[in-house]
Write an enzyme that holds these catalytic residues in place. Structure first.
Site, short mmCIF file in Angstrom:
data_model
loop_
_atom_site.label_atom_id
_atom_site.label_comp_id
_atom_site.label_asym_id
_atom_site.label_seq_id
_atom_site.Cartn_x
_atom_site.Cartn_y
_atom_site.Cartn_z
N TYR A 51 -2.09 0.39 1.13
CA TYR A 51 -2.49 1.57 -0.01
C TYR A 51 -2.93 0.70 -1.39
O TYR A 51 -1.93 -0.02 -1.79
CB TYR A 51 -1.24 2.50 0.01
CG TYR A 51 -1.64 3.54 -1.20
CD1 TYR A 51 -2.75 4.62 -0.93
CD2 TYR A 51 -0.74 3.34 -2.52
CE1 TYR A 51 -2.54 5.46 -2.16
CE2 TYR A 51 -1.00 4.36 -3.50
CZ TYR A 51 -2.15 5.48 -3.25
OH TYR A 51 -2.28 6.26 -4.43
N GLY A 58 -4.37 8.20 -4.23
CA GLY A 58 -3.96 9.55 -4.04
C GLY A 58 -4.55 10.23 -2.81
O GLY A 58 -4.53 9.50 -1.81
#
Length: 513
Positions: A51, A58
């Site tokens: 990530y 998000g």
């Protein structure tokens, strides 16, 4: 010199850096761990989905980012989130945020290049402070907007506060021969995720709340002294049977402050060891609660402050990033360490306790100014012509309205969550809001105590009891009277309030809780 990386940072360390000009140095062995953490992530992320490196951010994390765009992703993240508004952080709040972020990076769990740490150290030591806006993050992915402004400055963009004025970051860096931060892997997200803004503000709040509490104990003690209170309500014997450390410590401090006073009375001398013949006592058998219950009222404030300090020191020494990079176990853990609930709740607790402190100060002030209550002093402590002059009447209005504002601000941010970010952040902490509102309440309370201190000094002059005061009260009296004379005539007093407020901050810094 405050060393970062090889030990826990404490509130006292922040106080030394922010207010005593202590320089910051980075522990070399700890910086080597930061580099090892970075190098591990560089290798580990090559063929994995991590990530914020090769994914969007998000709710857009489902989108893969091509390798050629990964550096640009970090710049886009910082620039797009540099969207704060309102007033800028005061310089001490900005520097506290920078120190908190440096200590977070030095936990060697953020996967960012060690140059981010050394640049933060350079800016702190050169007193180049980030321009961070008060309005911004919601405290869920941490202080995204506030920390984006810090990251923007590290990239050499935006503006910084230097030499007392806002200047172009680019110009300051060029003049000081500072190289902007390069993006290697995830420096944007690694600097933005986390609770460093709310924690930095929180550390400043703790420092000033300690000063404020110390001053409140001093002023409450002087109020008891001038009203010739009985000493049993702050005695060891009464307070040790109530099993709260804060109450015990507050009572102990009152005994220390008033130990050599010739005004404080002992109950046996007046009510136990003589025959009582009156049907109605002219003197009060027990003082009003705002005088008699100081240990029970300020004790919980003391205990709350100590609890909050522990929470904030734990937070500032934590890795509060996402994901957390563990080079020793060679793994990357995704989660929510950036969530600010610990800080938000702690700030609300401190805020509520501080509001109660200001309420106590306002009630003590009202007692001093109301001749029908104290039966010892003129109305509004007016030492001029009654009716023609006004004494401290105008000041009381300010203190009362400020206390009322504090009471309104007491509503907790911790329970005020608004879902946002496409409902990805569906429950948030509002931690930075909580910390900033707490700061306002602390600042407000110093103004209330400033009026209370002026009233106490005025009472000493009216009573002409200088020779009977405790040595500590005498010291305070002489210091205050060196700043401002007794109030005899009506004239504007706002500058005196400001000067006495500043004096209280200095006084509070000398008091050991």
């Amino acid at each position: 010199m405050i060393t970062v990386g090889n030990k826990r940072l404490a509130v006292a360390d922040f106080e030394k850096v922010l207010y005593q000009q202590a320089p910051v140095q980075i522990d070399a062995a700890s910086l080597a761990k930061v580099n090892a953490n970075f190098e591990f992530l560089t290798r580990y992320a090559q063929d994995k989905v991590i990530y914020g490196i090769n994914t969007g951010l998000g709710p857009m994390a489902q989108y893969k980012i091509d390798e050629r765009d990964q550096h640009q992703l970090q710049y886009n993240l910082v620039r797009s989130h540099s969207a704060g508004a309102g007033a800028l952080f005061a310089e001490d709040l900005s520097r506290a945020t920078m120190l908190a972020r440096l200590n977070s990076v030095m936990q060697a769990a953020s996967g960012i290049h060690p140059s981010a740490a050394t640049l933060l150290q350079t800016l702190l030591n050169k007193k180049i402070s980030a321009c961070i806006f008060e309005r911004g993050g919601v405290g869920a992915s941490g202080d995204l907007v506030q920390l984006a402004h810090l990251a923007l400055n590290l990239l050499g963009e935006g503006e910084v506060l230097f030499e007392g004025k806002i200047q172009s970051t680019k110009d300051v860096f060029q003049h000081q021969q500072i190289e902007p931060l390069q993006v290697y892997l995830r420096e944007g997200l690694g600097l933005m995720n986390g609770t460093s803004a709310m924690t930095g503000v929180g550390m400043v709040n703790i420092i000033h709340a300690r000063y404020l509490l110390g001053c409140s104990i001093v002023l409450s003690s002087i109020a008891n002294e001038l009203m010739k209170s009985f000493d049993d309500h702050f005695s060891f014997e009464l307070n040790h049977v109530k099993l709260h450390p804060g109450q015990t410590r507050v009572a102990e401090m009152m005994r220390e402050l008033l130990g050599d006073s010739k005004l404080v009375r002992k109950r046996p001398d007046h009510l136990y060891h003589r025959k009582i013949t009156e049907a109605v006592f002219t003197d009060k058998v027990q003082e009003y609660y705002s005088l008699r219950c100081i240990p029970q009222i300020l004790g919980p404030v003391y205990d709350t402050l100590m609890e909050v300090q522990t929470v904030l020191e734990n937070e500032v020494n934590s890795a509060n990033d996402n994901p957390v990079i563990d080079h020793e176990r060679e793994n990357v853990y995704h989660g929510g360490n950036f969530h600010g609930d610990y800080v938000s709740l702690a700030m609300d607790k401190l805020k509520i306790a501080t509001v109660k402190l200001s309420m106590l100060s306002e009630r003590q002030l009202n007692y001093l100014l109301n001749d029908k209550l104290n039966q010892k002093l003129p109305s509004f402590l007016n030492m001029g012509v009654l009716g023609l002059n006004f004494g401290l009447q105008g000041m009381q209005f300010m203190a009362t309205s400020t206390t009322a504002e504090n009471q309104t601000l007491a509503f907790p941010m911790y329970v005020h969550s608004i879902s946002n970010n496409n409902d990805n952040q569906d429950i948030v902490s509002m931690g930075c809001n909580a910390a900033l509102i707490t700061k306002k309440v602390i600042d407000n309370s110093f103004d209330v105590l400033a009026v209370q201190l002026l009233a106490l000094m005025q009472a000493i002059d009216y009573l002409k009891c200088q020779t009977r005061l405790s040595s500590f009260t005498t010291k305070v009296y002489e210091e205050v009277r060196a700043i401002t004379p007794p109030i005899l005539e009506d004239k504007p007093r706002y500058n005196e309030i400001k000067e006495i407020r500043n004096y209280l901050v200095r006084l509070g810094a000398t008091i050991k809780l």
